[in-house]
Design an enzyme around this catalytic site. Structure first.
Site, PDB file in Angstrom:
ATOM      1  N   LYS A 117       0.783  -1.179  -0.042  1.00 23.73           N
ATOM      2  CA  LYS A 117       0.057  -0.167   0.084  1.00 23.73           C
ATOM      3  C   LYS A 117       0.709   1.101  -0.135  1.00 23.73           C
ATOM      4  O   LYS A 117       1.591   1.465   1.210  1.00 23.73           O
ATOM      5  CB  LYS A 117      -0.906   0.140   1.332  1.00 23.73           C
ATOM      6  CG  LYS A 117      -1.933   1.302   1.026  1.00 23.73           C
ATOM      7  CD  LYS A 117      -2.537   1.675   2.452  1.00 23.73           C
ATOM      8  CE  LYS A 117      -1.855   2.928   2.866  1.00 23.73           C
ATOM      9  NZ  LYS A 117      -1.894   4.092   2.050  1.00 23.73           N
ATOM     10  N   GLY A 156      -4.502   2.837  -1.280  1.00 21.31           N
ATOM     11  CA  GLY A 156      -5.756   3.096  -0.531  1.00 21.31           C
ATOM     12  C   GLY A 156      -5.410   4.111   0.619  1.00 21.31           C
ATOM     13  O   GLY A 156      -4.326   4.319   0.890  1.00 21.31           O
ATOM     14  N   GLY A 183      -4.989   4.646   4.541  1.00 22.75           N
ATOM     15  CA  GLY A 183      -4.244   3.998   5.943  1.00 22.75           C
ATOM     16  C   GLY A 183      -5.427   3.276   6.641  1.00 22.75           C
ATOM     17  O   GLY A 183      -5.251   2.304   7.298  1.00 22.75           O
ATOM     18  N   VAL A 204      -7.207   0.359   3.761  1.00 18.44           N
ATOM     19  CA  VAL A 204      -6.161  -0.620   3.218  1.00 18.44           C
ATOM     20  C   VAL A 204      -5.384  -0.999   4.387  1.00 18.44           C
ATOM     21  O   VAL A 204      -4.982  -2.104   4.676  1.00 18.44           O
ATOM     22  CB  VAL A 204      -5.817  -0.138   1.979  1.00 18.44           C
ATOM     23  CG1 VAL A 204      -4.603  -0.849   1.602  1.00 18.44           C
ATOM     24  CG2 VAL A 204      -6.943  -0.112   0.801  1.00 18.44           C
ATOM     25  N   GLY A 205      -4.666  -0.021   4.809  1.00 16.51           N
ATOM     26  CA  GLY A 205      -3.450  -0.236   5.767  1.00 16.51           C
ATOM     27  C   GLY A 205      -4.277  -1.191   7.060  1.00 16.51           C
ATOM     28  O   GLY A 205      -3.670  -2.043   7.463  1.00 16.51           O
ATOM     29  N   GLU A 230       9.706   1.875  10.480  1.00 13.88           N
ATOM     30  CA  GLU A 230      10.898   3.060  10.454  1.00 13.88           C
ATOM     31  C   GLU A 230       9.931   4.109  10.459  1.00 13.88           C
ATOM     32  O   GLU A 230       9.336   4.653   9.743  1.00 13.88           O
ATOM     33  CB  GLU A 230      11.515   2.987   8.920  1.00 13.88           C
ATOM     34  CG  GLU A 230      12.036   1.462   8.647  1.00 13.88           C
ATOM     35  CD  GLU A 230      13.422   1.359   9.064  1.00 13.88           C
ATOM     36  OE1 GLU A 230      13.833   2.555   9.812  1.00 13.88           O
ATOM     37  OE2 GLU A 230      14.133   0.337   9.171  1.00 13.88           O
ATOM     38  N   CYS A 239      13.812  11.664   6.633  1.00  9.91           N
ATOM     39  CA  CYS A 239      13.660  11.351   8.115  1.00  9.91           C
ATOM     40  C   CYS A 239      14.884  11.190   8.777  1.00  9.91           C
ATOM     41  O   CYS A 239      14.873  11.253  10.092  1.00  9.91           O
ATOM     42  CB  CYS A 239      12.686   9.750   8.121  1.00  9.91           C
ATOM     43  SG  CYS A 239      13.391   8.739   6.991  1.00  9.91           S
ATOM     44  N   GLU A 273       9.277  16.649  15.355  1.00 10.51           N
ATOM     45  CA  GLU A 273       9.767  16.565  13.971  1.00 10.51           C
ATOM     46  C   GLU A 273       8.742  17.624  13.047  1.00 10.51           C
ATOM     47  O   GLU A 273       7.756  17.555  13.071  1.00 10.51           O
ATOM     48  CB  GLU A 273       9.419  14.910  13.622  1.00 10.51           C
ATOM     49  CG  GLU A 273       9.773  14.954  12.213  1.00 10.51           C
ATOM     50  CD  GLU A 273       9.910  13.099  11.551  1.00 10.51           C
ATOM     51  OE1 GLU A 273       8.748  12.766  11.975  1.00 10.51           O
ATOM     52  OE2 GLU A 273      10.950  12.808  11.203  1.00 10.51           O
TER      53      GLU A 273
HETATM   54  P1  NAD Z   1       1.974   8.800   8.040  1.00 10.92           P
HETATM   55  O1  NAD Z   1       2.450   8.085   9.024  1.00 10.92           O
HETATM   56  O2  NAD Z   1       0.651   9.549   8.311  1.00 10.92           O
HETATM   57  O3  NAD Z   1       1.428   7.656   6.580  1.00 10.92           O
HETATM   58  C1  NAD Z   1       2.434   6.934   6.399  1.00 10.92           C
HETATM   59  C2  NAD Z   1       1.663   5.612   5.670  1.00 10.92           C
HETATM   60  O4  NAD Z   1       0.871   5.066   6.698  1.00 10.92           O
HETATM   61  C3  NAD Z   1       0.650   6.120   4.544  1.00 10.92           C
HETATM   62  O5  NAD Z   1       0.381   5.190   3.643  1.00 10.92           O
HETATM   63  C4  NAD Z   1      -0.821   5.952   5.421  1.00 10.92           C
HETATM   64  O6  NAD Z   1      -1.776   5.923   4.479  1.00 10.92           O
HETATM   65  C5  NAD Z   1      -0.594   4.906   6.376  1.00 10.92           C
HETATM   66  N1  NAD Z   1      -1.358   5.038   7.644  1.00 10.92           N
HETATM   67  C6  NAD Z   1      -1.628   6.099   8.341  1.00 10.92           C
HETATM   68  N2  NAD Z   1      -2.272   5.962   9.289  1.00 10.92           N
HETATM   69  C7  NAD Z   1      -2.293   4.496   9.417  1.00 10.92           C
HETATM   70  C8  NAD Z   1      -2.999   3.322  10.033  1.00 10.92           C
HETATM   71  N3  NAD Z   1      -3.854   3.836  11.228  1.00 10.92           N
HETATM   72  N4  NAD Z   1      -3.170   2.112   9.871  1.00 10.92           N
HETATM   73  C9  NAD Z   1      -2.508   1.728   8.921  1.00 10.92           C
HETATM   74  N5  NAD Z   1      -1.890   2.535   7.927  1.00 10.92           N
HETATM   75  C10 NAD Z   1      -1.890   3.947   8.340  1.00 10.92           C
HETATM   76  O7  NAD Z   1       3.020   9.378   7.616  1.00 10.92           O
HETATM   77  P2  NAD Z   1       3.416  10.591   6.237  1.00 10.92           P
HETATM   78  O8  NAD Z   1       2.467  11.777   6.769  1.00 10.92           O
HETATM   79  O9  NAD Z   1       3.113   9.936   5.150  1.00 10.92           O
HETATM   80  O10 NAD Z   1       4.874  10.395   6.421  1.00 10.92           O
HETATM   81  C11 NAD Z   1       5.531  11.502   6.952  1.00 10.92           C
HETATM   82  C12 NAD Z   1       6.175  10.915   8.365  1.00 10.92           C
HETATM   83  O11 NAD Z   1       6.769   9.639   8.172  1.00 10.92           O
HETATM   84  C13 NAD Z   1       7.242  11.754   9.223  1.00 10.92           C
HETATM   85  O12 NAD Z   1       7.134  11.772  10.604  1.00 10.92           O
HETATM   86  C14 NAD Z   1       8.522  10.817   8.743  1.00 10.92           C
HETATM   87  O13 NAD Z   1       9.610  11.133   9.694  1.00 10.92           O
HETATM   88  C15 NAD Z   1       8.201   9.705   8.685  1.00 10.92           C
HETATM   89  N6  NAD Z   1       9.224   8.906   7.830  1.00 10.92           N
HETATM   90  C16 NAD Z   1       9.959   7.985   8.742  1.00 10.92           C
HETATM   91  C17 NAD Z   1      10.794   7.184   7.728  1.00 10.92           C
HETATM   92  C18 NAD Z   1      11.869   6.212   8.177  1.00 10.92           C
HETATM   93  O14 NAD Z   1      12.579   5.589   7.514  1.00 10.92           O
HETATM   94  N7  NAD Z   1      11.965   6.357   9.577  1.00 10.92           N
HETATM   95  C19 NAD Z   1      10.871   7.547   6.470  1.00 10.92           C
HETATM   96  C20 NAD Z   1       9.909   8.336   5.899  1.00 10.92           C
HETATM   97  C21 NAD Z   1       9.126   9.140   6.524  1.00 10.92           C
END
Ligand code: NAD
Length: 475
Positions: A170, A201, A203, A206-207, A245, A279, A377
């Protein structure tokens, strides 16, 4: 790319059972450039069932065949590199000439490196009267963010394919386009039906369905700590393995006796590249109090050179969305309210860039480690400079964070820097301007996550260890 209205399940392009759609917006123009289905939990079930059916055959495919497939996929990525660059750039805003080396070349190399890890399931260790080996963990669910979408895709998919796993992916709602290209690439490479499945989809739909599905053995997630916690909770009732991550607020210790110009310029670039949406970004620069004045002069000079835009000489594109732009503005305001001193940048858009989610490269001095801008962050082009009095204090400030993804040290030589690096509680340390390395493991301590990606360590995450106890009297 003709398949954007479909999902890739069991080797076929199929309709979603939902009539919900996700719009893909180009953050440089604010215009809608594509739309993809927002998959349903029924779609997830179909994809997981396909991955489950494909598992036995794929896990027992000889390593040499898996290797050949991964290499074929890497060759096709190379052949379609420009399309991958365009897909990433248009959906998350990294200028194309930077997206090439920053977002796409590395993942192609990583896919090739994973091809060399396929032997992991064919090695056997003897421990006393036992034989020990690794087997693929099973069906995996992958959830990715938008900031390095191809890198995150390959870190999971390449490693899992090398280990013999099958999977459902996803992508982030914002950046599904390169995943569609990758589905086409795997299809053309001849990956057996069901091994790789793509269900874009939300989070929450689909997540969540992936996390809760009883036939999914492992979830690997990259994104915010907030979502990582929700995912781990959703996976708990079915006792899945979960690797995460997550976020970071990484420290960068600049020592008093280092080459200050090189150190500060490296630190500024590290935060501003990808518009601060990295990140591992070294967002807390720790500078000896005695050299703060000099450091700020170097910061001003470097930031003045940074061009924001999408052209050939731009170093920084827009941030990835309106929401992200607003978050950056909110934190810049918070920094000013907290009493930090803006050295350059600030609120609003850079001159002449009214359209698009462009933010100004912003540096705060006079930051203390208890300020929100030093603890939370921001995920935007905002660098905090914190003064320290001695190295003990610098290490204490560096470790005073709930995160532990990355860190950096710039000292007079590698010996001095490594001695400091060993004291920082983080999964990575960039030493004296070192560059990212796809041959090394990647992942965090503390609330930055669990598990490692890339290298043989990243492939091991996708395996279970089995031991067979032999009867000692038997021949
Ligand atoms: P996010 O956590 O909101 O979303 C990431 C993914 O998770 C998306 O695909 C989203 O649809 C899914 N998601 C969100 N809530 C979910 C849930 N309850 N259940 C299942 N899936 C869910 O983050 P974002 O806004 O896309 O990315 C930014 C954040 O990600 C920043 O905090 C950044 O530091 C972190 N990040 C970390 C790394 C790493 O490798 N450590 C890499 C990239 C981004």
């Amino acid at each position: 790319m003709q398949h954007h209205n479909k999902l890739y399940i069991d080797g076929n392009w199929v309709e979603s059972t939902s009539d919900d759609w996700l719009e893909v917006i180009n953050p440089a123009t604010e215009s809608v450039i594509s739309r993809v289905p927002a998959g349903s939990s029924d779609d997830v079930d179909r994809a997981v069932q396909a991955a489950s059916r494909a598992f036995d055959a794929w896990a027992s495919t000889p390593a040499a065949e898996r290797r050949a497939l991964l290499l074929r996929a890497a060759d096709l990525m190379q052949a379609r590199e420009q399309e991958l660059i365009a897909a990433v750039s248009a959906s998350m805003g990294c200028p194309q000439h930077i997206a090439g080396w920053l977002q796409v070349e590395g993942p192609i190399e990583a896919m090739r490196l994973f091809a060399d890890q396929v032997g992991i399931t064919e090695e056997t260790e003897e421990l006393g009267h036992s034989l020990v080996w690794r087997e693929a963990v099973g069906v995996c669910g992958f959830i990715n963010p938008w900031n390095y979408p191809l890198h995150q895709f390959v870190g999971k998919v390449g490693a899992a394919l090398a280990a013999g796993c099958t999977m459902v992916v996803k992508p982030s709602e914002q950046t599904p386009l390169q995943d569609y290209l990758m589905a086409e690439i795997f299809h053309e490479a001849g990956l057996p039906a069901g091994v790789f499945n793509l269900v874009p989809g939300r989070g929450t739909e689909v997540g969540r369905a992936l996390c809760e599905h009883p036939l999914v053995d492992m979830m690997s997630f990259t994104g915010s700590t907030r979502a990582g916690i929700e995912i781990a909770k959703a996976c708990a009732p079915t006792v899945k393995r979960v690797t995460q991550e997550l976020g970071g607020k990484s420290p960068y210790i600049v020592t008093a006796d280092c080459d200050l110009t090189a150190a500060v310029r490296y630190g500024v670039d590290d935060v501003m590249i990808n518009s601060g949406q990295t990140c591992t970004a070294l967002t807390r620069m720790l500078v000896p109090r005695s050299r703060i004045g000099e450091a700020l002069d170097i910061v001003r000079t470097r930031v003045a050179e940074i061009e924001v835009g999408m052209g050939e000489s731009a170093f920084m594109g827009p941030v990835s969305s309106r929401r992200q732009w607003q978050q950056v503005q909110d934190y810049i305001q918070i920094g000013m309210d907290e009493g930090a001193t803006p050295v350059c940048g600030g609120l609003g858009k850079p001159q002449g860039l009214e359209q698009g989610y462009f933010a100004r490269p912003t540096v705060f001095a006079g930051v203390t480690n208890d300020m929100r801008i030093a603890r939370e962050e921001i995920f935007g082009p905002v660098l905090c400079i914190i003064a320290y009095d001695d190295l003990e204090q610098a290490v204490a400030i560096a470790n005073d964070t709930p995160y532990g993804l990355s860190s950096g040290v710039f000292a007079k030589d590698n010996t001095a820097a490594l001695a400091i690096a060993r004291r920082i509680r983080a999964g990575l340390c960039f030493v004296n301007g070192g560059e990212f390395n796809y041959q090394a493991p990647f992942g965090g301590f503390k609330q930055s996550g669990n598990g490692r990606e890339f290298s043989h360590h990243g492939v091991e995450e996708f395996t279970e260890i089995k031991s067979a106890q032999l009867a000692v009297h038997a021949s």
